[in-house]
Design an enzyme around this catalytic site. Structure first.
Site, short mmCIF file in Angstrom:
data_model
loop_
_atom_site.label_atom_id
_atom_site.label_comp_id
_atom_site.label_asym_id
_atom_site.label_seq_id
_atom_site.Cartn_x
_atom_site.Cartn_y
_atom_site.Cartn_z
N HIS A 120 29.10 -19.63 72.19
CA HIS A 120 28.80 -18.67 71.12
C HIS A 120 29.69 -17.44 71.26
O HIS A 120 29.90 -16.93 72.36
CB HIS A 120 27.32 -18.28 71.10
N ASP B 276 29.08 -14.67 69.45
CA ASP B 276 28.32 -13.43 69.18
C ASP B 276 27.83 -12.84 70.50
O ASP B 276 27.72 -13.54 71.51
CB ASP B 276 27.15 -13.69 68.23
N ASP C 17 29.09 -13.71 78.79
CA ASP C 17 28.12 -14.34 77.88
C ASP C 17 28.60 -14.17 76.46
O ASP C 17 28.21 -13.24 75.77
CB ASP C 17 26.75 -13.67 78.10
N GLU D 268 23.86 -17.24 68.23
CA GLU D 268 23.04 -17.66 69.38
C GLU D 268 22.10 -16.56 69.82
O GLU D 268 20.92 -16.79 70.09
CB GLU D 268 23.95 -18.09 70.54
N GLU D 269 22.61 -15.35 69.90
CA GLU D 269 21.78 -14.25 70.40
C GLU D 269 20.70 -13.85 69.39
O GLU D 269 19.87 -13.02 69.68
CB GLU D 269 22.65 -13.03 70.74
N HIS E 262 23.93 -9.14 78.89
CA HIS E 262 23.02 -8.39 77.99
C HIS E 262 22.82 -6.94 78.44
O HIS E 262 22.16 -6.18 77.74
CB HIS E 262 21.63 -9.04 77.88
N1 BES Z 1 23.27 -17.02 78.15
C1 BES Z 1 21.98 -16.76 77.69
C2 BES Z 1 20.97 -17.77 78.19
C3 BES Z 1 20.69 -17.55 79.63
C4 BES Z 1 20.06 -16.38 80.00
C5 BES Z 1 21.05 -18.47 80.56
C6 BES Z 1 19.79 -16.16 81.33
C7 BES Z 1 20.78 -18.23 81.87
C8 BES Z 1 20.14 -17.08 82.27
C9 BES Z 1 21.91 -16.76 76.19
O1 BES Z 1 23.01 -16.13 75.62
C10 BES Z 1 20.69 -15.98 75.78
O2 BES Z 1 20.59 -14.84 76.01
N2 BES Z 1 19.72 -16.63 75.15
C11 BES Z 1 18.55 -16.01 74.64
C12 BES Z 1 18.00 -16.95 73.60
C13 BES Z 1 17.20 -16.30 72.50
C14 BES Z 1 17.94 -15.24 71.77
C15 BES Z 1 16.66 -17.34 71.54
C16 BES Z 1 17.51 -15.81 75.74
O3 BES Z 1 17.47 -16.53 76.72
O4 BES Z 1 16.72 -14.88 75.60
#
Ligand code: BES
Length: 826
Positions: free
Chosen positions: A473, A475, A505, A538-539, A799
């Protein structure tokens, strides 16, 4: 209406007004020395840009002058008119050169629009009879008269209608005393160019062709855009032999009167007051701007990312590159028919700022000059450097591409839609440079597009060619600059780390995968097909991604494995491979009533307070880490002995308590993210409405839908027991399922092997507490397993402030991907 009146937004300052002697200004053009204005009364007036005095009148047309365009490199001015001719003038001597007559056996009518293609030396004009006609002036060879393939013929006294002469009396009436009128204009002064029969596209539109724009696509290619009363914009490829229709942009919804193009964005000014904006790459309408309701948008002009639109009611408006309106003013007492921007030349403005001028021409017989400034550029997709593909690629290419990629603030929210589109276009361009066939697929209306890329490997006879789908992603999460040690959207290297929003990320990993694939491709060592789907939502919960995949399934084709690189190591030093993610449910709760906010001193105690209800409701959700939703833990898969042992081993290696790992990876959780109310949030006001954001992370074998329903049911039941007069609203905003990898899958083993080869140690098999909504869906859709290669470390701060990735991890991550792809077929 007074000129230059400020409406809601600040108007640029009016620096000069030029009167054009009772004649509407229908069209404008300018070079370094002159401003040219086409008049309703058949003339072209020439204004000196230094003195702002009228210097000459170009006469010859016998109808209103409808369009002007310059060929600056030739020092030519083209004018087209209602007399069905195009005339070519020297901008040096202001004398006539050619009289261009449309194809003989058609009546072309008024010639509304002109475009000059300097690369092809070709003039295009759009006619009332709906044809586009063109002439290649290379064939004309004006300097060597007589030696051309289509020699210009001399004016024929019998067949050709007589050009008009400017009447001395009219000149006098117009106050044109100091004007240098080329008195020598006679029929014989024109070299007549009669368009050959084939030089036209008949019925190019179903309406008059009101406007044209030429786009230089680089690499010797150019496109002509035409806008018409038939409500369509057509895109034509300019070829040596003429025009080939490439595509039609639909959806204008009204006649197209004006056009402007910037980078990959097409703006069309329409009848009835709309400006339609298309993405040139995908043909999708990305915006509809209402300029002035029911007032035709007669002219559009761009200065950098600023768009100026002129309307039939005399109003000019400006929007910035993010489509925010930044100015609106009443410029003329009549319809503004034409606008141009002139670059600073030093003569008009004495101050040294880089002040441009907007020139507006109207049917109130005036032209006005407004001081405007070039906006700070919104980062356009093409402003980036090129990357070298293949054997010439250097390590710096990964960094230079990533520097550009990070510089786009591609936050997936409404304020950054345009930045996200530019990011997608940038990525498509980079992936194409790297050897992929790549294009942008429009997102769901109002959502960001997806970048599709396909790297075609060559078959290695030793093994069938696998097809890998890489999901990523582009974004990112918003990054307010406070708390950062370097600007978030400017990739900064410090002590072996690269800092910037999205760098881990997921922009860094995306670039590393693309570079690895490209290098193999160029060495002819890519024996797998790699499909990349890089989304921009995605975010924000991946809205629209599922539909996009299903719609484009044929194009994506069969998939053997899904590769993802969007998670992190468990620590700092030991490489990992991720085999599990939690799922997530996002919900918003709102408790409120119909009353206004109240004073707590006046009403406190006499009303049922939404905030108090909310706090009580939230307190029913959990007690410490234990979630109190009935049945919540029912389906949580019990941990096996072997699994518990693994946690103990990982605990020893990482120094993190085993219980901590277990709770983060394999146990569900509930979080409360925000709580806020209407009103000023001070200690005297009772908010009438209160909102809270809540999320639940789910694990195997909890059912996503069932858990979401349990959350909603529990909230409703608990709220009922409060017996409140307030009302509760619940919305489930996003849902993403949990994911578990298959540890004995051959692709998983190949990935593990590649990590071990590259780092010289066996990677730790880890799970993660975060979620990626699209992974379980992609597995189901393509009937294969996903693999997750984490590149960054646990301290990457995804994040958060100072997000980073270690340079070493990024480079080695790229090499792991290359090894993985090689391992698949060796
Ligand atoms: N890269 C992350 C997912 C992730 C977070 C993997 C922590 C491993 C450890 C992804 O970009 C993300 O932040 N996903 C969100 C999804 C949501 C917005 C539906 C999440 O996990 O909160």
């Amino acid at each position: 209406m007074s000129n230059g009146t400020l409406l809601q937004l600040k108007a640029p300052s009016l620096t000069h007004t030029l009167h054009q002697a009772e004649s509407s200004v229908l069209c404008l053009a300018a070079d370094d020395e002159h401003i040219f204005s086409g008049t309703q009364e058949n003339h072209v007036y020439v204004w000196n840009r230094k003195t702002l005095q009228r210097e000459a009148i170009l006469k010859g047309h016998t109808g209103s002058v409808l369009a002007l365009v310059l060929a600056e490199e030739k020092k030519w001015l083209f004018s087209s008119a209602a007399d069905s001719t195009v005339r070519v003038w020297s901008t040096e001597t202001l004398s006539p050169i050619y009289l261009v007559l449309p194809v003989l056996d058609v009546y072309s009518g008024d010639i509304f629009s002109l475009a000059w293609n300097a690369r092809r030396c070709c003039l295009y004009f759009g006619c009332q009879d709906t044809s586009i006609q063109y002439y290649n002036f290379n064939n004309c060879k004006p300097e060597v008269n007589g030696s051309s393939t289509t020699p210009p013929r001399q004016f024929h006294k019998f067949f050709d209608s007589s050009p008009r002469f400017v009447h001395a009396a009219r000149l006098e009436r117009d106050g044109v005393t100091s004007v240098k009128v080329p008195e020598t204009v006679h029929e014989e002064d024109w070299q007549v160019v009669q368009l050959p029969k084939g030089n036209l596209v008949p019925s190019a539109h179903y309406g008059y062709i009101y406007c044209m724009a030429l786009v230089d696509c680089g690499e010797g290619r150019s496109m002509l855009l035409t806008g018409s009363g038939d409500e369509e914009v057509k895109i034509w490829a300019c070829t040596p032999t003429g025009l080939i229709l490439r595509t039609t942009l639909n959806g204008a919804g009204a006649g197209v009167l004006s056009l402007a193009v910037r980078e990959d964005t097409v703006y069309a000014g329409c009848q009835s007051g709309f400006i339609k904006v298309w993405d040139l790459e995908t043909g999708a309408v990305i915006r509809t701007i209402i300029a002035q309701e029911n007032e035709d948008v007669l002219a559009l002009t761009l200065l950098g990312s600023d768009l100026y639109a002129a309307s039939a009611n005399g109003q000019i408006q400006r929007w910035n590159g993010s489509f925010e309106q930044t100015a609106s003013w009443s410029a003329h007492d009549g319809s503004v028919l034409s606008t141009i921007v002139v670059a600073p030349r030093g003569g008009i403005s004495s101050d040294s700022r880089e002040t441009y001028q907007l020139v507006t021409g109207a049917n109130d017989a005036t032209m006005k000059l407004w001081d405007i400034e070039k906006p700070a550029e919104l980062k356009p997709s093409s402003s980036s450097t090129s990357v070298r593909a293949g054997p010439d690629a250097k390590a710096e290419d990964l960094l230079s591409a990533l520097t550009d990629f990070v510089s786009f603030p591609s936050v997936s929210n409404d304020a950054h839609r345009e930045d996200c589109r530019q990011t997608a276009l940038f990525l498509r361009r980079i992936l194409t440079q790297l050897g992929a066939e790549s294009h942008v697929i429009p997102g769901k209306p109002g959502r960001n597009p997806v970048v599709f890329a396909s790297f075609q490997g060559t078959s290695n006879l030793a093994a069938p060619k696998p097809r890998i789908l890489f999901y990523g992603h582009y974004d990112v999460i918003a990054a307010p600059p406070y708390g950062w040690d370097s600007p978030p959207f400017s990739l900064t290297g410090r002590n072996g780390y690269l800092y910037g929003r999205g760098v881990t990320d997921d922009k860094g990993p995306i670039m590393a995968v693309a570079m690895a694939t490209s290098k193999l491709l160029a060495k002819r060592s890519l024996h797998a097909d790699i499909i990349m789907l890089i989304e921009g939502e995605e975010e924000a919960g991946s809205e629209g991604f599922r539909d996009m995949v299903q719609k484009n399934k044929e194009q994506i084709g069969h998939v053997d494995a899904i590769l993802v690189s969007n998670s992190y190591w468990i620590g700092e030093d030991t490489p990992c491979v991720t085999y599990g993610l939690r799922g997530v449910i996002h919900a918003t709760l709102e408790i409120g009533n119909e009353q206004p906010d109240l004073h707590s001193g006046v009403e406190g105690g006499a009303v049922r307070e939404p905030m108090v209800d909310m706090v009580q409701l939230l307190s029913t959700l959990s007690a410490g880490p234990r979630v109190l939703i009935p049945g919540f833990y029912e389906n949580v898969r019990p941990a096996t002995k072997g699994e518990l042992e693994t946690y103990d081993i990982l605990s020893e290696i990482t120094g993190k308590p085993a219980a901590n790992l277990r709770s983060r990876w394999r146990e569900p959780s509930l979080s409360i993210h925000s709580l806020g109310g209407s009103g000023p949030a001070n200690s005297t006001v009772i908010p009438h409405s209160v909102r809270a954001k809540v999320s639940v992370r789910i694990v195997p074998d909890q059912d996503l839908e069932e858990t979401a329903q349990r959350l909603v049911d529990h909230l409703r039941t608990s709220f009922k027991t409060l017996d409140s007069t307030n009302r509760l609203k619940i919305s489930v905003d996003h849902k993403a399922d949990w994911w578990l990898g298959k540890l004995d899958d051959r692709f998983f083993l190949a990935l593990e092997g590649a990590i071990e080869q590259e780092w010289g140690v066996r990677p730790l098999r880890i799970r993660e507490g975060g979620s990626i909504p699209s992974i379980p869906f992609l597995e189901k859709e393509f009937g294969c397993h996903a693999l997750h290669l984490p590149m960054g470390q646990s301290s990457d701060q995804a994040h958060l402030r100072n997000e980073r990735i270690s340079l070493k991890n990024l480079r080695k991550g790229q090499d792991v991907v290359a090894r993985f792809l090689i391992n698949l077929t060796s």
